[in-house]
Design an enzyme around this catalytic site. Structure first.
Site, PDB file in Angstrom:
ATOM      1  CG  ASP A 136      -2.298   0.486   0.954  1.00 39.29           C
ATOM      2  OD1 ASP A 136      -2.425   1.350   0.067  1.00 39.29           O
ATOM      3  OD2 ASP A 136      -3.246   0.065   1.642  1.00 39.29           O
ATOM      4  CD  GLU A 175       0.227   4.936  -7.365  1.00 42.18           C
ATOM      5  OE1 GLU A 175      -0.768   4.624  -8.047  1.00 42.18           O
ATOM      6  OE2 GLU A 175       0.762   6.050  -7.388  1.00 42.18           O
ATOM      7  CD1 TRP A 176      -5.072   3.138  -3.010  1.00 45.12           C
ATOM      8  CD2 TRP A 176      -4.005   5.045  -2.551  1.00 45.12           C
ATOM      9  NE1 TRP A 176      -4.525   3.018  -1.769  1.00 45.12           N
ATOM     10  CE2 TRP A 176      -3.858   4.175  -1.463  1.00 45.12           C
ATOM     11  CE3 TRP A 176      -3.404   6.309  -2.483  1.00 45.12           C
ATOM     12  CZ2 TRP A 176      -3.143   4.505  -0.320  1.00 45.12           C
ATOM     13  CZ3 TRP A 176      -2.691   6.651  -1.341  1.00 45.12           C
ATOM     14  CH2 TRP A 176      -2.573   5.756  -0.288  1.00 45.12           C
ATOM     15  N   GLY A 177      -3.601   4.723  -8.159  1.00 46.36           N
ATOM     16  CA  GLY A 177      -3.540   5.522  -9.383  1.00 46.36           C
ATOM     17  C   GLY A 177      -3.037   6.933  -9.156  1.00 46.36           C
ATOM     18  CG  ASP A 201      -9.810   1.708  -0.452  1.00 43.79           C
ATOM     19  OD1 ASP A 201      -8.838   1.726  -1.237  1.00 43.79           O
ATOM     20  OD2 ASP A 201      -9.687   1.580   0.768  1.00 43.79           O
TER      21      ASP A 201
HETATM   22  C1  GLA Z   1      -6.065   1.251   1.531  1.00 46.11           C
HETATM   23  C2  GLA Z   1      -6.178   0.232   0.391  1.00 46.11           C
HETATM   24  C3  GLA Z   1      -7.225  -0.808   0.718  1.00 46.11           C
HETATM   25  C4  GLA Z   1      -6.886  -1.494   2.027  1.00 46.11           C
HETATM   26  C5  GLA Z   1      -6.742  -0.448   3.124  1.00 46.11           C
HETATM   27  C6  GLA Z   1      -6.239  -0.997   4.431  1.00 46.11           C
HETATM   28  O1  GLA Z   1      -7.208   2.032   1.672  1.00 46.11           O
HETATM   29  O2  GLA Z   1      -6.483   0.898  -0.809  1.00 46.11           O
HETATM   30  O3  GLA Z   1      -7.326  -1.753  -0.324  1.00 46.11           O
HETATM   31  O4  GLA Z   1      -5.697  -2.222   1.885  1.00 46.11           O
HETATM   32  O5  GLA Z   1      -5.816   0.571   2.747  1.00 46.11           O
HETATM   33  O6  GLA Z   1      -6.151   0.021   5.377  1.00 46.11           O
END
Ligand code: GLA
Length: 486
Positions: A136, A175-177, A201
């Protein structure tokens, strides 16, 4: 393909929950269908290390499972998962701190990341027996690091660990893009295969056993599913070995209907996205399980080219036709996505799929039946029809390589499907960075070929691609066939 603890268990994850989920995965038909990883997400440790910097876990959360095991040893749960014929996954952060269970309730725990301990931690994960690690970015983002730099260092730590233990440790980048990982994810740190998250998420976790006002109000809508799909489309970056990750699935969770489950499964399958199910597997209905294990949907998902679909038509706003080129000549997977509140009837315009005339066959995947090729397909509100179409490709434009370079490509429309023919007699996968006139385009992981044989991988070229420069021995680039679809 597998299961991940976060969406349904958040920070209450423990050995018992993981055992129960793994057992269900192994016995409800999912394992036979190909779901294999059981991944423990955040919450498995709280940032404590011993004097030598080794991670220390709560012995009550991770007790011995078999006689002879020690409490507080993560090898216990990895061995349990392996005993079911499954693979085990674990989680950390690229920075000093983790996400501290964001956005769930509970106290903040600092120092749950791997910064300063990359080699030590990834070797430890591998020695414990884990086969997969999700990394993450909460700490990395807080410290304003470069994702490309940190994740390359982690890729090296993973490769070092693999050399010591001889065990493959699959790398999942999360890293969510935020720093456009589709530009640097393919081949980061020379790694042969990886996935990278493309967005935030899909939902905040829905933990059914936690009854507080925050958890009770959480419910999933079609927007959650569609937003993750929309954020995940980076087809130029995705090809054999490298995949955009649309996030863990929420099949059958609170708020999901059968229509939404079909939409979710259809979009993830046609995108060849990781199918990491975040649901409580013990609560899935037979309909949800049958969607997750639908053989024809999984054949679309597992197509060796692993490409994303291209939106080829939107006859009326919110009615979208998505088509994915597959490895078999003339084969397409087609999804008709209805984002509207009303049901619709669609006649697909085959010309948009780059086929000569009318296709030979049309297969309705959900209902497992053949349709007439001029059939009108009905799609209810917020639902998705999934089909496999077989026909004949229109003749492609063929470009022969000169010294591993392909020059003068005409890809005026984009995105454009292409097949790349190559030979790789090295006996192993070779990671080949590809430059185009606009800079580094992507990297390809080219599997080995035998003797004088060649092989192909599928590519989706960005609009305007003119020259491609492949510069890695011992791979020989032979030819690029560019297909025009419209
Ligand atoms: C981030 C990630 C999720 C999950 C949470 C855990 O938000 O994007 O997929 O792993 O952390 O805290």
């Amino acid at each position: 393909m597998g299961w991940n603890s976060w969406n349904s268990f958040a920070n209450i994850v423990n050995s018992q929950i993981v055992q129960q989920q793994a057992k269900t995965l192994a016995s409800n038909g999912m394992k036979e269908a190909g779901y294999e990883y059981v991944v423990i997400d955040e919450g498995w440790w709280l940032g404590e290390r011993d004097a030598a910097g080794n991670i220390v876990v709560n012995p009550k959360q991770w007790p011995a499972i078999q006689p002879g095991q020690k409490d507080g040893d993560m090898a216990n749960i990895a061995a349990y998962i392996h005993s079911l014929g499954l693979k085990a996954g674990i989680y950390t952060d690229a920075g000093r701190d983790g996400c501290s269970m964001y956005p769930d309730s509970g106290p903040k725990y600092l120092n749950t990341g791997s910064e300063g301990h990359y080699d030590q931690d990834f070797l430890q994960f591998s020695k414990w027996g884990f086969d997969y690690v999700k990394v993450d970015w909460c700490g990395g983002a807080k410290e304003k690091y470069s994702g490309a730099v940190q994740y390359a260092q982690i890729a090296h730590a993973i490769q070092n660990a693999e050399k010591v233990t001889g065990r493959k440790l699959f790398f999942s980048i999360c890293e969510w893009g935020s720093q456009n990982p589709w530009f640097w994810g393919p081949g980061v740190g020379e790694i042969e295969s990886t996935i990278w998250r493309t967005g935030g998420d899909i939902i905040p976790p829905v933990v059914e056993s936690l009854h507080d006002t925050e958890h009770d109000k959480r419910v999933i809508t079609s927007k959650n599913v569609l937003d993750s799909f929309d954020a995940g489309l980076h087809p130029e970056a995705q090809h054999t070995g490298y995949y955009n990750d649309l996030d863990m699935m929420v099949m059958g969770m609170r708020g999901m209907t059968d229509a939404l489950d079909r939409t979710h499964m259809g979009l993830w399958a046609i995108s060849s996205a990781p199918l990491m199910v975040g649901s409580d597997l013990t609560r899935l209905s037979p309909v949800t399980v049958s969607l997750l294990t639908n053989k024809e949907a999984l054949a679309i998902h597992n197509d060796p080219y692993g490409l994303q679909p291209i939106k080829v038509d939107e006859p009326t706003p919110g009615i979208q036709i998505w088509a994915k080129p597959m490895a078999i000549d003339g084969r397409r997977a087609v999804a008709i996505l209805n984002r509207t509140d009303a049901s619709t009837q669609v006649n697909v315009n085959w010309d948009k799929l780059g086929l000569k005339g009318v296709p030979k066959s049309l297969r309705d995947v959900w209902n497992r039946r053949d349709l007439d090729t001029n059939a009108t397909v009905s799609v209810p509100a917020h639902d998705l029809a999934l089909m496999i179409v077989d026909g004949e490709d229109k003749t492609p434009a063929e470009y022969r390589a000169n010294q591993n370079n392909i020059i003068g490509i005409q890809a005026r429309r984009g995105p454009t499907f292409a097949r790349l023919q190559y030979a790789n007699t090295s006996g192993h996968v070779v990671v080949v960075p590809v430059k185009s006139t606009s800079g580094l385009f992507t990297a390809l992981a080219l599997p080995p070929t035998v003797g004088s044989e060649t092989s192909t991988v599928g590519l989706i070229l960005p609009r305007g691609t003119a020259d491609l420069l492949f510069d890695r021995q011992p791979v020989a680039i032979r030819e690029l066939d560019v297909y025009s679809w419209q």
